[in-house]
Structures are given as C-alpha cells and as structure tokens.
Design a protein around this motif. Structure first.
Motif, short mmCIF file in Angstrom:
data_model
loop_
_atom_site.label_atom_id
_atom_site.label_comp_id
_atom_site.label_asym_id
_atom_site.label_seq_id
_atom_site.Cartn_x
_atom_site.Cartn_y
_atom_site.Cartn_z
N LEU A 9 59.93 -29.50 -1.12
CA LEU A 9 60.75 -30.44 -1.61
C LEU A 9 60.95 -30.06 -3.37
CD1 LEU A 9 59.63 -33.92 -0.18
CD2 LEU A 9 61.80 -32.72 0.55
N SER A 10 61.94 -30.36 -4.05
CA SER A 10 62.13 -30.33 -5.23
C SER A 10 61.75 -31.92 -5.69
CB SER A 10 63.38 -30.17 -5.90
OG SER A 10 63.78 -28.91 -5.58
N PRO A 11 61.28 -32.05 -7.06
CA PRO A 11 60.76 -33.32 -7.46
C PRO A 11 62.06 -33.93 -7.65
CG PRO A 11 59.83 -31.62 -9.02
CD PRO A 11 60.54 -31.12 -8.06
N ALA A 12 62.10 -35.38 -6.98
CA ALA A 12 63.31 -36.22 -6.97
C ALA A 12 63.51 -36.94 -8.39
CB ALA A 12 63.16 -37.16 -5.77
N MET A 13 62.38 -37.16 -8.93
CA MET A 13 62.44 -37.89 -10.30
C MET A 13 61.40 -37.39 -11.39
SD MET A 13 61.54 -41.84 -10.43
CE MET A 13 63.42 -42.34 -9.99
N GLN A 14 61.92 -37.44 -12.48
CA GLN A 14 60.99 -37.22 -13.69
C GLN A 14 60.55 -38.21 -14.42
OE1 GLN A 14 63.11 -34.23 -15.78
NE2 GLN A 14 62.42 -32.49 -14.71
N ILE A 15 59.26 -38.51 -14.84
CA ILE A 15 58.83 -39.58 -15.65
C ILE A 15 58.64 -38.95 -17.11
CG2 ILE A 15 56.99 -41.36 -15.78
CD1 ILE A 15 58.60 -41.62 -13.43
N GLY A 16 59.41 -39.51 -18.02
CA GLY A 16 59.19 -38.88 -19.38
C GLY A 16 58.55 -39.92 -20.24
N LYS A 17 59.16 -39.96 -21.47
CA LYS A 17 58.82 -40.72 -22.50
C LYS A 17 58.94 -42.08 -22.42
CE LYS A 17 62.47 -39.87 -25.52
NZ LYS A 17 63.10 -39.22 -26.67
N GLN A 43 64.20 -46.81 -3.43
CA GLN A 43 65.21 -46.35 -2.79
C GLN A 43 65.49 -45.08 -2.28
OE1 GLN A 43 68.80 -46.45 -5.50
NE2 GLN A 43 68.68 -48.79 -5.46
N ASP A 44 64.62 -44.12 -2.94
CA ASP A 44 64.28 -42.67 -2.72
C ASP A 44 63.25 -43.06 -1.40
OD1 ASP A 44 66.03 -41.89 -4.33
OD2 ASP A 44 64.54 -40.69 -5.63
N LEU A 45 62.28 -43.73 -1.35
CA LEU A 45 61.33 -43.54 -0.43
C LEU A 45 61.59 -44.33 1.01
CD1 LEU A 45 58.27 -44.97 -2.20
CD2 LEU A 45 58.28 -42.62 -1.06
N GLU A 46 62.81 -45.33 0.83
CA GLU A 46 63.50 -45.80 1.89
C GLU A 46 64.26 -44.82 2.57
OE1 GLU A 46 64.23 -48.08 4.90
OE2 GLU A 46 62.64 -48.95 3.37
N SER A 47 65.16 -44.05 1.79
CA SER A 47 66.02 -43.08 2.23
C SER A 47 65.32 -41.85 3.01
CB SER A 47 67.26 -42.70 1.53
OG SER A 47 66.77 -42.24 0.33
N HIS A 48 64.29 -41.24 2.21
CA HIS A 48 63.57 -40.12 2.48
C HIS A 48 62.19 -40.13 2.98
CE1 HIS A 48 67.32 -38.25 0.73
NE2 HIS A 48 66.94 -38.78 -0.38
N LEU A 51 59.70 -39.35 1.87
CA LEU A 51 58.51 -38.58 1.42
C LEU A 51 59.27 -38.24 -0.02
CD1 LEU A 51 55.72 -37.07 1.82
CD2 LEU A 51 57.07 -35.36 2.84
N MET A 52 58.58 -38.34 -1.39
CA MET A 52 59.27 -37.76 -2.21
C MET A 52 58.13 -37.14 -3.55
SD MET A 52 60.22 -41.39 -4.49
CE MET A 52 60.83 -40.29 -5.56
N LYS A 53 58.60 -36.19 -4.30
CA LYS A 53 57.93 -35.80 -5.48
C LYS A 53 58.40 -36.28 -6.57
CE LYS A 53 56.41 -30.91 -4.08
NZ LYS A 53 57.16 -29.38 -4.20
N ILE A 54 57.24 -36.48 -7.51
CA ILE A 54 57.74 -37.10 -8.77
C ILE A 54 56.82 -36.32 -9.76
CG2 ILE A 54 57.57 -39.07 -10.54
CD1 ILE A 54 57.32 -40.73 -7.59
N SER A 55 57.80 -35.66 -10.65
CA SER A 55 57.32 -34.71 -11.71
C SER A 55 56.93 -35.93 -13.19
CB SER A 55 58.15 -33.60 -12.16
OG SER A 55 57.75 -32.99 -13.06
N VAL A 56 55.65 -35.41 -13.70
CA VAL A 56 55.41 -36.18 -14.93
C VAL A 56 55.28 -35.24 -15.87
CG1 VAL A 56 53.56 -37.65 -15.88
CG2 VAL A 56 53.77 -37.64 -13.52
N LEU A 57 56.29 -35.65 -16.87
CA LEU A 57 56.43 -34.79 -18.00
C LEU A 57 55.54 -34.87 -18.91
CD1 LEU A 57 60.54 -35.21 -18.48
CD2 LEU A 57 59.06 -33.48 -17.33
N GLU A 58 55.23 -33.71 -19.80
CA GLU A 58 54.08 -33.96 -21.00
C GLU A 58 54.32 -34.98 -21.82
OE1 GLU A 58 52.97 -30.48 -22.83
OE2 GLU A 58 53.12 -28.94 -20.82
#
Length: 96
Positions: A17-25, A38-43, A45-52
């Motif tokens: 999987l590619s990250p479905a979402m990015q958490i930024g500033k 919504q993503d968890l309900e439809s898929h 399983l999900m990846k979330i990327s936490v930006l620096e």
C-alpha cells in the motif's frame, strides 16, 4: 484485539500500500479523523505518513487515531503508521 499471526498477515497486506494520508504541520484535526474513518470503512487497512513538519510524533499520531477511530495499531516503521479496522458494511479482509 489482534493476535500476532493476524498482525503479521496485515503487515504483509499493507506492504504494497501507498500512504493514504499525510499528517503535516496541521497535526490531527477533525477533518483528518473524519477522512481516516472513511478510509478505514472502505479499505479496512491504511498507511499514514507522518511528515517531519508534524508537531506530533509518529506514535502520538497512532495513539490519537486509534483512540478516536477504534482502529487497531498494526505497525509503525520509520515515519509510517499502519491501522486496521474491520468494515461494518463490507468486510474485505479475511483474518487468519
């Protein structure tokens, strides 16, 4: 609660999987939580990327999202978090 075998299975599924979402500033907002729901309900399983630039650490992001969405924290690697929650309407992933 997921067993070790189930977590291993989900990690293998999430690998491609590619990250479905990015958490930024902006951190975690109500909109982010709604999108994760919504993503968890439809898929399931999900990846979330936490930006620096995120004010929260990867583990803080995971803990907040697990608490807010009722998801299971499958894995954390680097700046990425993998979450799982069984869909209520259309379950797709069959856990071992």
């Amino acid at each position: 609660m997921l067993t070790g075998k189930q977590k291993r299975f989900l990690r293998a599924q999430a690998h491609h999987l590619s990250p479905a979402m990015q958490i930024g500033k902006g951190g975690i907002t109500a909109g982010v939580i709604e999108q994760v729901e919504q993503d968890l309900e439809s898929h399931e399983l999900m990846k979330i990327s936490v930006l620096e630039t995120s004010p929260l650490s990867r583990d803080e992001v995971a803990e907040i999202l697990v608490e807010e969405t009722g998801a299971e924290w499958v894995q954390s690697i680097g700046r990425t978090v993998v979450l799982y929650r069984k869909s209520t309407e259309n379950p797709q992933i069959q856990l071992p």
